[in-house]
Motif scaffolding. Structure first.
Motif, PDB file in Angstrom:
ATOM      1  N   TYR A  35       0.710  -1.012   0.075  1.00 19.26           N
ATOM      2  CA  TYR A  35       0.134   0.149  -0.591  1.00 19.26           C
ATOM      3  C   TYR A  35       0.745   1.330   0.096  1.00 19.26           C
ATOM      4  N   GLY A  62      -6.646   8.572  -1.073  1.00 23.98           N
ATOM      5  CA  GLY A  62      -5.833   8.357   0.118  1.00 23.98           C
ATOM      6  C   GLY A  62      -4.504   8.713  -0.202  1.00 23.98           C
ATOM      7  N   TRP A 102      -2.734  11.832  -0.954  1.00 25.19           N
ATOM      8  CA  TRP A 102      -2.551  12.686   0.555  1.00 25.19           C
ATOM      9  C   TRP A 102      -1.372  11.815   1.071  1.00 25.19           C
ATOM     10  N   ILE A 108      -8.797  14.027   0.969  1.00 22.07           N
ATOM     11  CA  ILE A 108      -9.147  13.947   2.572  1.00 22.07           C
ATOM     12  C   ILE A 108     -10.642  14.115   2.333  1.00 22.07           C
ATOM     13  N   VAL A 127     -11.465  11.156   0.400  1.00 20.52           N
ATOM     14  CA  VAL A 127     -11.283   9.460   1.019  1.00 20.52           C
ATOM     15  C   VAL A 127     -12.241   9.558   2.710  1.00 20.52           C
ATOM     16  N   THR A 128     -12.581  10.077   3.482  1.00 17.03           N
ATOM     17  CA  THR A 128     -14.173  10.637   3.903  1.00 17.03           C
ATOM     18  C   THR A 128     -14.854   9.962   3.734  1.00 17.03           C
ATOM     19  N   MET A 135     -16.340   6.183   4.434  1.00 19.52           N
ATOM     20  CA  MET A 135     -17.526   5.769   4.921  1.00 19.52           C
ATOM     21  C   MET A 135     -18.349   4.768   4.227  1.00 19.52           C
ATOM     22  N   ASN A 176     -17.050   2.897   2.188  1.00 20.88           N
ATOM     23  CA  ASN A 176     -16.239   1.182   2.729  1.00 20.88           C
ATOM     24  C   ASN A 176     -16.557   1.039   3.410  1.00 20.88           C
ATOM     25  N   LYS A 188      -8.249   2.645  12.772  1.00 23.96           N
ATOM     26  CA  LYS A 188      -7.913   3.670  11.797  1.00 23.96           C
ATOM     27  C   LYS A 188      -8.434   4.598  12.120  1.00 23.96           C
ATOM     28  N   PHE A 227      -7.200   8.829  12.326  1.00 21.22           N
ATOM     29  CA  PHE A 227      -7.754   9.856  11.299  1.00 21.22           C
ATOM     30  C   PHE A 227      -8.444  10.740  11.613  1.00 21.22           C
ATOM     31  N   THR A 232      -5.288  -0.488   8.186  1.00 23.13           N
ATOM     32  CA  THR A 232      -4.902  -1.005   7.154  1.00 23.13           C
ATOM     33  C   THR A 232      -4.431  -2.276   6.115  1.00 23.13           C
TER      34      THR A 232
HETATM   35  C1  HEM Z   1      -5.381   9.153   5.025  1.00 17.28           C
HETATM   36  C2  HEM Z   1      -6.852   8.127   4.807  1.00 17.28           C
HETATM   37  C3  HEM Z   1      -6.922   6.889   4.638  1.00 17.28           C
HETATM   38  C4  HEM Z   1      -5.722   6.596   3.913  1.00 17.28           C
HETATM   39  C5  HEM Z   1      -4.559   6.789   3.614  1.00 17.28           C
HETATM   40  C6  HEM Z   1      -6.779   5.063   3.893  1.00 17.28           C
HETATM   41  C7  HEM Z   1      -5.722   3.844   3.311  1.00 17.28           C
HETATM   42  C8  HEM Z   1      -7.049   2.978   2.402  1.00 17.28           C
HETATM   43  C9  HEM Z   1      -6.721   2.165   2.104  1.00 17.28           C
HETATM   44  C10 HEM Z   1      -5.043   1.727   1.309  1.00 17.28           C
HETATM   45  C11 HEM Z   1      -7.463   0.897   1.512  1.00 17.28           C
HETATM   46  C12 HEM Z   1      -7.650  -0.706   1.318  1.00 17.28           C
HETATM   47  C13 HEM Z   1      -8.282  -1.008   0.419  1.00 17.28           C
HETATM   48  C14 HEM Z   1      -7.873  -2.452  -0.574  1.00 17.28           C
HETATM   49  O1  HEM Z   1      -7.448  -2.605   0.046  1.00 17.28           O
HETATM   50  O2  HEM Z   1      -9.107  -1.798  -1.841  1.00 17.28           O
HETATM   51  C15 HEM Z   1      -8.239   1.361   2.401  1.00 17.28           C
HETATM   52  C16 HEM Z   1     -10.028   0.522   2.664  1.00 17.28           C
HETATM   53  C17 HEM Z   1     -10.669   0.890   3.594  1.00 17.28           C
HETATM   54  N1  HEM Z   1     -10.574   2.087   4.434  1.00 17.28           N
HETATM   55 FE1  HEM Z   1      -9.596   3.650   4.408  1.00 17.28          FE
HETATM   56  N2  HEM Z   1      -8.325   5.115   4.337  1.00 17.28           N
HETATM   57  C18 HEM Z   1      -8.337   6.557   4.836  1.00 17.28           C
HETATM   58  C19 HEM Z   1      -9.678   6.551   5.782  1.00 17.28           C
HETATM   59  C20 HEM Z   1     -10.544   6.153   5.796  1.00 17.28           C
HETATM   60  C21 HEM Z   1     -11.155   6.289   6.526  1.00 17.28           C
HETATM   61  C22 HEM Z   1     -11.884   7.559   7.205  1.00 17.28           C
HETATM   62  C23 HEM Z   1     -11.534   5.359   6.542  1.00 17.28           C
HETATM   63  C24 HEM Z   1     -13.425   5.103   7.219  1.00 17.28           C
HETATM   64  C25 HEM Z   1     -14.441   6.473   7.784  1.00 17.28           C
HETATM   65  C26 HEM Z   1     -11.698   4.419   5.788  1.00 17.28           C
HETATM   66  C27 HEM Z   1     -12.278   3.077   5.999  1.00 17.28           C
HETATM   67  C28 HEM Z   1     -11.318   1.992   5.256  1.00 17.28           C
HETATM   68  C29 HEM Z   1     -12.523   0.699   5.464  1.00 17.28           C
HETATM   69  C30 HEM Z   1     -13.533   0.400   5.655  1.00 17.28           C
HETATM   70  C31 HEM Z   1     -12.028  -0.161   4.040  1.00 17.28           C
HETATM   71  C32 HEM Z   1     -12.093  -1.241   3.478  1.00 17.28           C
HETATM   72  C33 HEM Z   1     -11.370  -2.759   4.401  1.00 17.28           C
HETATM   73  C34 HEM Z   1     -11.554  -3.786   3.620  1.00 17.28           C
HETATM   74  O3  HEM Z   1     -11.259  -4.361   1.890  1.00 17.28           O
HETATM   75  O4  HEM Z   1     -11.810  -4.041   3.939  1.00 17.28           O
HETATM   76  N3  HEM Z   1      -9.993   4.203   5.414  1.00 17.28           N
HETATM   77  N4  HEM Z   1      -7.745   2.579   3.527  1.00 17.28           N
END
Ligand code: HEM
Length: 342
Positions: free
Chosen positions: A20, A186, A189, A231, A234-235, A239, A241, A264, A268, A332
């Motif tokens: 990642y 993401g 950022w 951001i 991403v927010t 949500m 997701n 996480k 955040f 993550t």
């Molecule tokens: C700058 C902040 C953030 C970054 C850099 C980030 C990065 C990531 C990355 C790299 C993934 C993996 C996706 C994948 O493998 O397909 C992910 C999944 C996810 N993120 Fe974020 N994220 C951020 C903020 C947030 C926030 C604020 C939330 C919730 C409100 C969130 C909820 C999720 C969820 C639920 C997943 C799915 C995980 C899954 O596949 O089971 N993320 N995010």
């Protein structure tokens, strides 16, 4: 069994974290160069030595990320083959590898190698000369070069989407497109935070305090806009997701997946606080300093001395953001390794 559990619970999240971070950096770096570093360096066109130092540092980081992604991907395939062989006679054979590559998960991992090779051909040795070439003159590397860099990096990011939980969520089209957008925003950022921490000090190295202000103030202003948009996306996508992958609100504290997501979210909140401080405090004060600096007969040394505190504050805030950014990627890595609850 113990080894198998260790592989599943420690090695996989670590390898995901590595992949990642490497992919996010590769994409975020191109966007940062185009929207922040090139416009900022165009305001100081005579700083050739600084440009060369910045480009050299960037070349090293890109090289490390390409190598890091290849290693993480290779090791993930190897681990997966080892786990498959555990089910059979315990020996890792070419058949164990074929079994991995026959799955969608394995296929999207393997697809990374040609993409990494193409990126290596496109970028290695060229970032040093092209990344900041032509700033201030309106010329620079061709649009095809930038499009190739960004396109291949987005492709690399999407291999995560197509080998993760989004493939099994419903509706699938929403899960995949939303996850792709979440990753891309993401990454923009994440790459930006790393480069704000590493390249901005590189650009002003050896310069006096007035010059430091001339680089720092516009860098924060430009990055602030990039950060607010990324951001924001991403927010919203985060949500969505969460709604797609978490079955019930209580899962946030009752299940391992929910607990990892809660961590996480806490991280955040730290990002939002630091971002607000950058935007509402440091940026405003530095912009005022720049107005004074650009007024006729300004005493650059005296103005810069008045604003040393902001520079120190920036360095602390960006260091904290960097640590939190890495922690978010690590959490993550854990999250995507656990069973979703929806
Ligand atoms: C700058 C902040 C953030 C970054 C850099 C980030 C990065 C990531 C990355 C790299 C993934 C993996 C996706 C994948 O493998 O397909 C992910 C999944 C996810 N993120 Fe974020 N994220 C951020 C903020 C947030 C926030 C604020 C939330 C919730 C409100 C969130 C909820 C999720 C969820 C639920 C997943 C799915 C995980 C899954 O596949 O089971 N993320 N995010």
């Amino acid at each position: 069994m113990l080894v198998e559990d260790a592989l599943r619970n420690i090695a996989y999240p670590l390898l995901r974290f590595g992949a990642y971070s490497a992919h996010a950096f590769l994409l975020g770096a191109a966007v940062y160069l185009l929207l922040v570093m090139r416009p900022v360096m165009a305001t100081v066109p005579a700083w050739e030595a600084s440009r060369a130092a910045v480009a050299e540092r960037l070349e090293g980081l890109v090289r490390a990320c390409l190598l890091g992604s290849a290693i993480c991907t290779g090791l993930t395939i190897l681990l997966q083959a080892a786990l498959i062989s555990e089910i059979g006679d315990g020996e890792v054979t070419s058949e164990s590898f074929s079994s991995v590559l026959d799955t969608t998960f394995g296929l999207f991992l393997a697809v990374r190698f040609p993409m990494l090779a193409a990126l290596a051909i496109l970028l290695l040795g060229r970032i040093r000369t092209w990344a900041l070439a032509g700033v201030g003159s309106g010329q620079g590397p061709s649009k095809i070069w930038w499009a190739g860099w960004i396109g291949l990096s987005v492709g690399l990011m999407l291999t995560n989407t197509f080998s993760g939980h989004a493939t099994v969520a419903t509706p699938r089209w929403l899960a995949l497109s939303n996850d792709g957008l979440h990753l891309v925003s993401g990454a923009v950022w994440f790459g930006g935070v790393i480069l704000m921490a590493v390249l901005v000090p590189e650009a002003w190295r050896g310069r006096d305090k007035g010059d430091r202000l001339r680089v720092l103030a516009p860098s924060i202003s430009h990055f602030s806009i990039v950060a607010i948009i990324s951001i924001g996306v991403v927010t919203v996508t985060g949500m969505i997701n969460s709604l797609l992958h978490v079955g019930d609100l209580s899962d946030l504290w009752d299940t391992p997946y929910g607990q990892a997501l809660s961590i996480k979210l806490l991280l955040f909140i730290g990002i939002l606080v630091l971002g607000a401080m950058n935007h509402f405090v440091i940026k405003q004060r530095l912009n005022k300093a720049m107005l004074k600096l650009n007024s006729p007969g300004a005493d650059a040394a005296a103005i810069a001395a008045e604003h040393v505190a902001e520079r120190k504050l920036f360095r602390r805030a960006i260091a904290a953001e960097l640590v939190i950014a890495l922690a978010i990627m690590a959490s993550t890595g854990v999250l995507t390794n656990l069973a979703r609850t929806a």
